[in-house]
Design a protein around this motif. Structure first.
Motif, PDB file in Angstrom:
ATOM      1  N   SER A 253       0.868  -1.199   0.001  1.00  0.00           N
ATOM      2  CA  SER A 253      -0.137   0.037  -0.013  1.00  0.00           C
ATOM      3  C   SER A 253       0.812   1.253   0.028  1.00  0.00           C
ATOM      4  N   SER A 254       2.155   1.104   0.555  1.00  0.00           N
ATOM      5  CA  SER A 254       2.989   2.294   0.677  1.00  0.00           C
ATOM      6  C   SER A 254       3.433   2.732  -0.612  1.00  0.00           C
ATOM      7  N   LEU A 255       3.371   1.845  -1.598  1.00  0.00           N
ATOM      8  CA  LEU A 255       3.790   2.168  -2.921  1.00  0.00           C
ATOM      9  C   LEU A 255       2.593   2.082  -3.968  1.00  0.00           C
ATOM     10  N   SER A 256       1.855   1.324  -3.672  1.00  0.00           N
ATOM     11  CA  SER A 256       0.810   1.265  -4.855  1.00  0.00           C
ATOM     12  C   SER A 256      -0.294   2.246  -4.841  1.00  0.00           C
ATOM     13  N   ILE A 257      -0.345   2.747  -3.628  1.00  0.00           N
ATOM     14  CA  ILE A 257      -1.556   3.865  -3.614  1.00  0.00           C
ATOM     15  C   ILE A 257      -0.928   5.399  -4.427  1.00  0.00           C
ATOM     16  N   PRO A 258       0.249   5.582  -3.881  1.00  0.00           N
ATOM     17  CA  PRO A 258       0.848   6.914  -4.786  1.00  0.00           C
ATOM     18  C   PRO A 258       1.271   6.665  -5.976  1.00  0.00           C
ATOM     19  N   THR A 262      -0.627   8.955  -8.916  1.00  0.00           N
ATOM     20  CA  THR A 262      -0.023   9.557  -9.772  1.00  0.00           C
ATOM     21  C   THR A 262      -0.446   9.418 -11.251  1.00  0.00           C
ATOM     22  N   VAL A 263      -0.937   8.361 -11.497  1.00  0.00           N
ATOM     23  CA  VAL A 263      -1.330   7.784 -12.942  1.00  0.00           C
ATOM     24  C   VAL A 263      -2.856   8.502 -12.801  1.00  0.00           C
ATOM     25  N   ALA A 264      -3.642   8.748 -11.833  1.00  0.00           N
ATOM     26  CA  ALA A 264      -4.884   9.475 -12.052  1.00  0.00           C
ATOM     27  C   ALA A 264      -4.706  10.793 -12.455  1.00  0.00           C
ATOM     28  N   LEU A 265      -3.559  11.479 -11.554  1.00  0.00           N
ATOM     29  CA  LEU A 265      -3.467  12.885 -11.763  1.00  0.00           C
ATOM     30  C   LEU A 265      -2.900  13.199 -13.179  1.00  0.00           C
ATOM     31  N   VAL A 266      -2.038  12.401 -13.756  1.00  0.00           N
ATOM     32  CA  VAL A 266      -1.536  12.344 -15.031  1.00  0.00           C
ATOM     33  C   VAL A 266      -2.508  12.366 -16.046  1.00  0.00           C
ATOM     34  N   LYS A 267      -3.603  11.509 -15.844  1.00  0.00           N
ATOM     35  CA  LYS A 267      -4.700  11.458 -16.880  1.00  0.00           C
ATOM     36  C   LYS A 267      -5.464  12.563 -16.752  1.00  0.00           C
ATOM     37  N   LEU A 268      -5.559  13.282 -15.780  1.00  0.00           N
ATOM     38  CA  LEU A 268      -6.375  14.646 -15.331  1.00  0.00           C
ATOM     39  C   LEU A 268      -5.428  15.835 -15.875  1.00  0.00           C
ATOM     40  N   ALA A 269      -4.190  15.353 -16.480  1.00  0.00           N
ATOM     41  CA  ALA A 269      -3.226  16.528 -16.756  1.00  0.00           C
ATOM     42  C   ALA A 269      -3.098  17.395 -15.420  1.00  0.00           C
ATOM     43  N   ARG A 270      -3.206  16.910 -14.142  1.00  0.00           N
ATOM     44  CA  ARG A 270      -2.722  17.772 -13.098  1.00  0.00           C
ATOM     45  C   ARG A 270      -1.117  17.522 -12.926  1.00  0.00           C
ATOM     46  N   GLU A 272       1.432  19.389 -11.688  1.00  0.00           N
ATOM     47  CA  GLU A 272       2.264  19.754 -10.715  1.00  0.00           C
ATOM     48  C   GLU A 272       2.205  18.784  -9.576  1.00  0.00           C
ATOM     49  N   GLU A 273       0.782  18.432  -9.297  1.00  0.00           N
ATOM     50  CA  GLU A 273       0.247  17.322  -8.230  1.00  0.00           C
ATOM     51  C   GLU A 273       0.963  16.017  -8.478  1.00  0.00           C
ATOM     52  N   ALA A 274       0.960  15.668  -9.785  1.00  0.00           N
ATOM     53  CA  ALA A 274       1.482  14.375  -9.993  1.00  0.00           C
ATOM     54  C   ALA A 274       3.018  14.450  -9.714  1.00  0.00           C
ATOM     55  N   GLU A 275       3.755  15.556 -10.024  1.00  0.00           N
ATOM     56  CA  GLU A 275       4.973  15.469  -9.892  1.00  0.00           C
ATOM     57  C   GLU A 275       5.510  15.245  -8.308  1.00  0.00           C
ATOM     58  N   ARG A 276       4.648  16.017  -7.545  1.00  0.00           N
ATOM     59  CA  ARG A 276       4.685  16.054  -5.951  1.00  0.00           C
ATOM     60  C   ARG A 276       4.545  14.723  -5.452  1.00  0.00           C
ATOM     61  N   VAL A 277       3.419  13.787  -5.887  1.00  0.00           N
ATOM     62  CA  VAL A 277       3.169  12.465  -5.456  1.00  0.00           C
ATOM     63  C   VAL A 277       4.504  11.561  -5.857  1.00  0.00           C
ATOM     64  N   ALA A 278       4.784  11.758  -7.207  1.00  0.00           N
ATOM     65  CA  ALA A 278       5.694  10.824  -7.470  1.00  0.00           C
ATOM     66  C   ALA A 278       7.204  10.960  -7.137  1.00  0.00           C
ATOM     67  N   ALA A 279       7.290  12.147  -6.576  1.00  0.00           N
ATOM     68  CA  ALA A 279       8.653  12.135  -5.778  1.00  0.00           C
ATOM     69  C   ALA A 279       8.621  11.578  -4.357  1.00  0.00           C
TER      70      ALA A 279
END
Length: 387
Positions: A253-258, A262-270, A272-279
């Motif tokens: 869960s500590s990996l699969s949730i982020p 990230t994938v959902a945020l990428v699909k929504l073209a968000r 900056e948020e995707a970059e923060r979560v992926a970090a």
């Protein structure tokens, strides 16, 4: 499980303590509480080994691999050990069936077709001798058929598995069966049935306070929504998943949730948020053949392609190229395939990206639900433009 824990603490002999701890472990297994399973297993190992009979030692060895797999996404070494257990002709059928089931799950997550076929064969040569072994047989058959694209047989197995689980009248058994049963329906473009199984799982998990199971099921609901292009609802499920997560989460869960977030945020073209979560997602210490590594590379490739970072794209493409091309012929590869295409577009140009995306959609892809418009556009830009 608390009653078993109390019994183990009050036990006056190692044998009694071991029996109580094994009862606790079996309950925790069904609830998905792998960290607590690991602690109970460690405690048993600390007891007098002479008090543990041979049959129980076999169960402990298998349990050790299972706990290691679920709590740390173990490596291909786990598959080798499970292969030995599943093909041991002198072992009880229930033991072999459990080893084959865990091996099937591990092999599926390692894109190892040969191992999946071996575990499937091991199941065919071992007749189940109790209800649990029968459920394990059917669950493994479901996973094998789904992964290989045989959705009719997989959905039939799923229906049978749920019916047997209901007959058991055990909430722990039913939650696992319902969650597993959603898998082939999700892949076979039967969204309503897949969602219904997962919603019922959540209701049962809440009712019985199975927190890990609840968190895991919310995550699967999120991936279901991502597959069917409802990323906003996916983020709602992921937020709830985080809220439901126990204080000591399983490491998956500590990996699969982020990753899913990230994938959902990428699909929504968000972006900056995707970059923060992926970090927050580590880039090292994965088995080189694991699905987890492929997904980590996927989100990094999505982000690098958006930035136009050709050097990073080339790096991530090179790492994905170490996987067998047969990976793309498995179910559930849309995100990896789209990211790979976008990376190719940056590094080698639109023509190669289009060629790969078209190959994936027309020759390799096994899922029956429609691909996302973004993935389709990569392969057939004129079709989208014309429509």
């Amino acid at each position: 499980s608390r009653a078993y824990l109390a019994a183990s603490e009050l036990a006056v002999t190692p044998v009694a303590a071991t029996e109580a701890l094994m009862g606790r472990i079996r309950t925790l297994q069904a609830m998905g509480e792998w960290s607590d399973c690991s602690r109970a297993l460690t405690r048993i190992r600390e007891l007098d080994p002479q008090s543990v009979q041979h049959a129980l030692r076999e169960e402990l060895d298998l349990l050790e691999v299972e706990v290691h797999w679920y709590s740390s996404s173990a490596s291909s070494q786990s598959i080798r050990r499970l292969r030995t257990y599943a093909t041991n002709e002198h072992a009880p059928p229930a033991y072999r069936a459990k080893a084959a089931l865990i091996g099937m799950i591990a092999a599926d997550n390692m894109f190892d077709d040969a191992a999946m076929t071996l575990f499937h064969h091991a199941l065919q040569t071992s007749a189940p001798d109790n209800p649990e072994a029968q459920r394990n047989h059917i669950r493994a058959e479901l996973i094998y058929c789904t992964s290989m694209g045989n959705f009719d047989d997989a959905c039939k197995a799923a229906t049978t598995l749920v019916a047997l689980a209901r007959e058991s009248k055990l909430a722990t058994v039913l939650t696992v069966a319902l969650r597993t049963a959603s898998y082939p329906f999700r892949r076979a473009n039967r969204f309503a049935e897949a969602r219904a199984y997962l919603v019922e799982t959540c209701e049962l998990a809440r009712q019985h306070h199975f927190l890990h199971s609840l968190s895991r099921t919310q995550e699967l609901l999120a991936w279901l929504m991502i597959d069917y292009q409802n990323e906003e609802e996916a983020l709602v499920h992921l937020a709830q998943c985080t809220a439901d997560q126990p204080g000591d989460p399983a490491s998956f869960s500590s990996l699969s949730i982020p990753i899913a977030t990230t994938v959902a945020l990428v699909k929504l073209a968000r972006w900056e948020e995707a970059e923060r979560v992926a970090a927050s997602i580590p880039l090292e210490n994965y088995d080189p053949a694991s699905r987890t590594l492929a997904l980590v590379l996927t989100i990094q490739l999505f982000l690098a392609a958006h930035r136009g970072d050709a050097q990073s794209c080339a790096n991530y493409l090179g790492q994905l190229d170490r996987f067998s091309r047969s990976m793309f012929r498995r179910v559930g590869q849309d995100q990896i395939a789209e990211a790979y295409s976008r990376g190719l577009e940056v590094v080698r140009g639109p023509a190669e990206a289009r060629q790969f995306a078209k190959w994936y959609l027309t020759e390799a892809r096994r899922d029956l639900f429609p691909p996302s418009p973004a993935l389709y556009l990569l392969a057939f830009p004129k079709d989208i433009t014309a429509s």
